[in-house]
Design an enzyme around this catalytic site. Structure first.
Site, PDB file in Angstrom:
ATOM      1  N   ARG A 163       0.818  -1.224   0.000  1.00 21.64           N
ATOM      2  CA  ARG A 163       0.000   0.000   0.000  1.00 21.64           C
ATOM      3  C   ARG A 163       0.851   1.272   0.000  1.00 21.64           C
ATOM      4  O   ARG A 163       0.508   2.267   0.645  1.00 21.64           O
ATOM      5  CB  ARG A 163      -0.952   0.037   1.207  1.00 21.64           C
ATOM      6  N   SER A 213     -10.587  -0.350   4.050  1.00 25.64           N
ATOM      7  CA  SER A 213      -9.868  -0.715   5.280  1.00 25.64           C
ATOM      8  C   SER A 213      -9.254   0.525   5.912  1.00 25.64           C
ATOM      9  O   SER A 213      -8.558   1.290   5.243  1.00 25.64           O
ATOM     10  CB  SER A 213      -8.758  -1.720   4.966  1.00 25.64           C
ATOM     11  N   GLU A 283      -4.458   3.160   7.007  1.00 23.60           N
ATOM     12  CA  GLU A 283      -4.292   3.002   5.554  1.00 23.60           C
ATOM     13  C   GLU A 283      -5.001   4.162   4.855  1.00 23.60           C
ATOM     14  O   GLU A 283      -4.544   4.669   3.837  1.00 23.60           O
ATOM     15  CB  GLU A 283      -4.901   1.664   5.108  1.00 23.60           C
TER      16      GLU A 283
HETATM   17  C1  LIG Z   1     -15.609  -0.346  -0.196  1.00 22.34           C
HETATM   18  C2  LIG Z   1     -14.127  -0.108  -0.415  1.00 22.34           C
HETATM   19  C3  LIG Z   1     -13.286  -1.179  -0.646  1.00 22.34           C
HETATM   20  C4  LIG Z   1     -11.916  -0.976  -0.847  1.00 22.34           C
HETATM   21  N1  LIG Z   1     -11.123  -2.058  -1.083  1.00 22.34           N
HETATM   22  C5  LIG Z   1      -9.809  -1.875  -1.306  1.00 22.34           C
HETATM   23  C6  LIG Z   1      -8.963  -2.999  -1.578  1.00 22.34           C
HETATM   24  O1  LIG Z   1      -9.388  -4.144  -1.639  1.00 22.34           O
HETATM   25  N2  LIG Z   1      -7.644  -2.753  -1.796  1.00 22.34           N
HETATM   26  C7  LIG Z   1      -7.125  -1.491  -1.768  1.00 22.34           C
HETATM   27  O2  LIG Z   1      -5.918  -1.337  -2.001  1.00 22.34           O
HETATM   28  N3  LIG Z   1      -7.899  -0.424  -1.511  1.00 22.34           N
HETATM   29  C8  LIG Z   1      -9.219  -0.574  -1.281  1.00 22.34           C
HETATM   30  N4  LIG Z   1     -10.010   0.510  -1.016  1.00 22.34           N
HETATM   31  C9  LIG Z   1      -9.400   1.848  -0.890  1.00 22.34           C
HETATM   32  C10 LIG Z   1      -9.333   2.664  -2.200  1.00 22.34           C
HETATM   33  O3  LIG Z   1     -10.399   2.318  -3.066  1.00 22.34           O
HETATM   34  C11 LIG Z   1      -7.997   2.492  -2.926  1.00 22.34           C
HETATM   35  O4  LIG Z   1      -6.912   2.912  -2.119  1.00 22.34           O
HETATM   36  C12 LIG Z   1      -7.964   3.281  -4.246  1.00 22.34           C
HETATM   37  O5  LIG Z   1      -6.804   2.951  -4.945  1.00 22.34           O
HETATM   38  C13 LIG Z   1      -7.996   4.798  -4.043  1.00 22.34           C
HETATM   39  O6  LIG Z   1      -8.198   5.379  -5.316  1.00 22.34           O
HETATM   40  P1  LIG Z   1      -8.925   6.785  -5.487  1.00 22.34           P
HETATM   41  O7  LIG Z   1      -8.942   7.111  -6.926  1.00 22.34           O
HETATM   42  O8  LIG Z   1     -10.227   6.784  -4.809  1.00 22.34           O
HETATM   43  O9  LIG Z   1      -7.887   7.725  -4.748  1.00 22.34           O
HETATM   44  P2  LIG Z   1      -8.173   8.877  -3.655  1.00 22.34           P
HETATM   45  O10 LIG Z   1      -8.763   8.257  -2.447  1.00 22.34           O
HETATM   46  O11 LIG Z   1      -8.917   9.974  -4.321  1.00 22.34           O
HETATM   47  O12 LIG Z   1      -6.700   9.334  -3.371  1.00 22.34           O
HETATM   48  C14 LIG Z   1      -5.790   8.456  -2.736  1.00 22.34           C
HETATM   49  C15 LIG Z   1      -4.389   9.078  -2.831  1.00 22.34           C
HETATM   50  O13 LIG Z   1      -3.977   9.077  -4.189  1.00 22.34           O
HETATM   51  C16 LIG Z   1      -3.650  10.401  -4.602  1.00 22.34           C
HETATM   52  N5  LIG Z   1      -4.045  10.527  -6.005  1.00 22.34           N
HETATM   53  C17 LIG Z   1      -5.216  10.165  -6.582  1.00 22.34           C
HETATM   54  N6  LIG Z   1      -5.163  10.378  -7.902  1.00 22.34           N
HETATM   55  C18 LIG Z   1      -3.941  10.913  -8.164  1.00 22.34           C
HETATM   56  C19 LIG Z   1      -3.278  11.353  -9.343  1.00 22.34           C
HETATM   57  N7  LIG Z   1      -3.853  11.303 -10.551  1.00 22.34           N
HETATM   58  N8  LIG Z   1      -2.016  11.840  -9.225  1.00 22.34           N
HETATM   59  C20 LIG Z   1      -1.402  11.904  -8.018  1.00 22.34           C
HETATM   60  N9  LIG Z   1      -1.972  11.507  -6.871  1.00 22.34           N
HETATM   61  C21 LIG Z   1      -3.227  11.013  -6.952  1.00 22.34           C
HETATM   62  C22 LIG Z   1      -4.429  11.327  -3.678  1.00 22.34           C
HETATM   63  O14 LIG Z   1      -3.815  12.590  -3.583  1.00 22.34           O
HETATM   64  C23 LIG Z   1      -4.343  10.546  -2.378  1.00 22.34           C
HETATM   65  O15 LIG Z   1      -3.090  10.784  -1.786  1.00 22.34           O
HETATM   66  C24 LIG Z   1     -11.380   0.334  -0.810  1.00 22.34           C
HETATM   67  C25 LIG Z   1     -12.238   1.420  -0.584  1.00 22.34           C
HETATM   68  C26 LIG Z   1     -13.594   1.208  -0.390  1.00 22.34           C
HETATM   69  C27 LIG Z   1     -14.504   2.389  -0.167  1.00 22.34           C
END
Ligand SMILES: Cc1cc2nc3c(=O)[nH]c(=O)nc-3n(C[C@H](O)[C@H](O)[C@H](O)COP(=O)(O)OP(=O)(O)OC[C@H]3O[C@@H](n4cnc5c(N)ncnc54)[C@H](O)[C@@H]3O)c2cc1C
Length: 290
Positions: A163, A213, A283
């Protein structure tokens, strides 16, 4: 600046938790040129900014975000193929990327099934499951730095770990990536996707809003197992509750505030420490601006 700009935009509309006060400005660049202009605009005025994806790993504080938030759209959602390599924009949702790969008979992304993020967020967090992470597939990432200059980082420069990646601390904006996939039988790909979707639905509280998580798994034991054994399920502060289905999820039951969630996180950390002597690290990313 080009692209849609929203002022005083509630971040609760842009996070899967449904929590978070207003950002001073939310900008939607549609092209790389728009993104460069937005970055220049913020830099020239010394205004801090944060790029977000689908807000599915974020807890935004109740006072909101002083400064800018950038959310990539349009050209950043494009998906194309070059042989077994998939070229994806950082703003594309993982669900669309997984579906497109399956349609092309390309395997590798099924392990991301059900992760509600974008490619950008996934690359930064090295999103994944025990079956695999996105870092296993990235051959290169296309980035833009604080000065609006583009860069390409190859897989070894991306420093993927559990992660985390070299991107987390870098201030680089992810513009897109190349993912190396393997040809496979479509039937097998869809079967794996369905299996993983069902597994997730049976274990996670998908009917409630959350950010996935809350804690990283410590080396000794999965955080969910530890918290379950410590009796955390159902613990509640205000509208925030530890899911009764999955002890490592905090769900927004009833208009939870970021303060509620933070207090609950602190209670869980104390519980893990006093019961098992284990310090849990979050996380989810907490963006607090007071
Ligand atoms: C129901 C549920 C289940 C989940 N299951 C998992 C799982 O199984 N495994 C897992 O790893 N995660 C899981 N997650 C967490 C999450 O979905 C992941 O971490 C996902 O990768 C975050 O992506 P996001 O686009 O929503 O990023 P955000 O939450 O919007 O951002 C996360 C980080 O990435 C940065 N970021 C986003 N886009 C960019 C970009 N283009 N350039 C630079 N920085 C950027 C942001 O600044 C921030 O620091 C889950 C979440 C939920 C709600």
């Amino acid at each position: 600046m080009r692209g849609r700009v929203l002022l005083d935009e509630p971040m609760s509309r842009h996070t899967t938790f449904g929590i978070g006060g207003p950002a001073d400005a939310l900008v939607y660049p549609e092209t790389e040129e728009d993104l460069r202009r937005a970055i220049d605009w913020f830099r020239e005025r010394s205004i801090p900014f944060k790029v977000i994806g689908n807000g599915s790993n974020l807890l935004v504080g109740d006072p909101g975000i002083r400064g800018g938030v950038i959310k990539l759209t349009r050209a950043f959602k494009q998906i194309s193929f070059s042989g077994n390599t998939m070229l994806v924009g950082a703003g594309a949702k993982l669900a669309c990327v997984i579906a497109a790969a399956a349609e092309h008979g390309l395997s590798g992304l099924e392990s991301m099934m059900g992760i509600p993020g974008t490619v950008g967020g996934a690359l930064v967090m090295n999103a994944g499951t025990d079956v695999g992470t996105i870092g296993d597939l990235v051959s290169e990432a296309w980035l833009m730095n604080d000065s609006g200059e583009t860069r390409i980082w190859r897989d070894r420069e991306l420093g993927y770990g559990y992660r985390e990646s070299a991107l987390s601390e870098s201030r680089m904006v992810v513009v897109g990536a190349a993912l190396a996939l393997r040809p496979a039988d479509r039937v097998d790909i869809y079967a794996k996707m369905n299996r993983l979707r069902e597994k997730r639905a049976s274990r996670q509280p998908l009917r409630h809003r959350s950010a996935g998580s809350v804690f990283r798994n410590p080396p000794e034991i999965a955080a969910a197992k530890l918290l379950d054994r410590a009796g955390a399920k159902g613990m509640r502060v205000g509208g925030a509750e530890v899911s009764r289905k999955h002890a490592n999820f905090i769900v927004n039951r009833e208009h939870a505030t970021a303060r509620d969630v933070c207090e609950l996180i602190e209670q869980l950390q104390r519980l893990a420490l006093t019961t098992y002597g284990i310090a849990l690290r979050t996380e989810i990313e907490i963006l607090e601006d007071t």
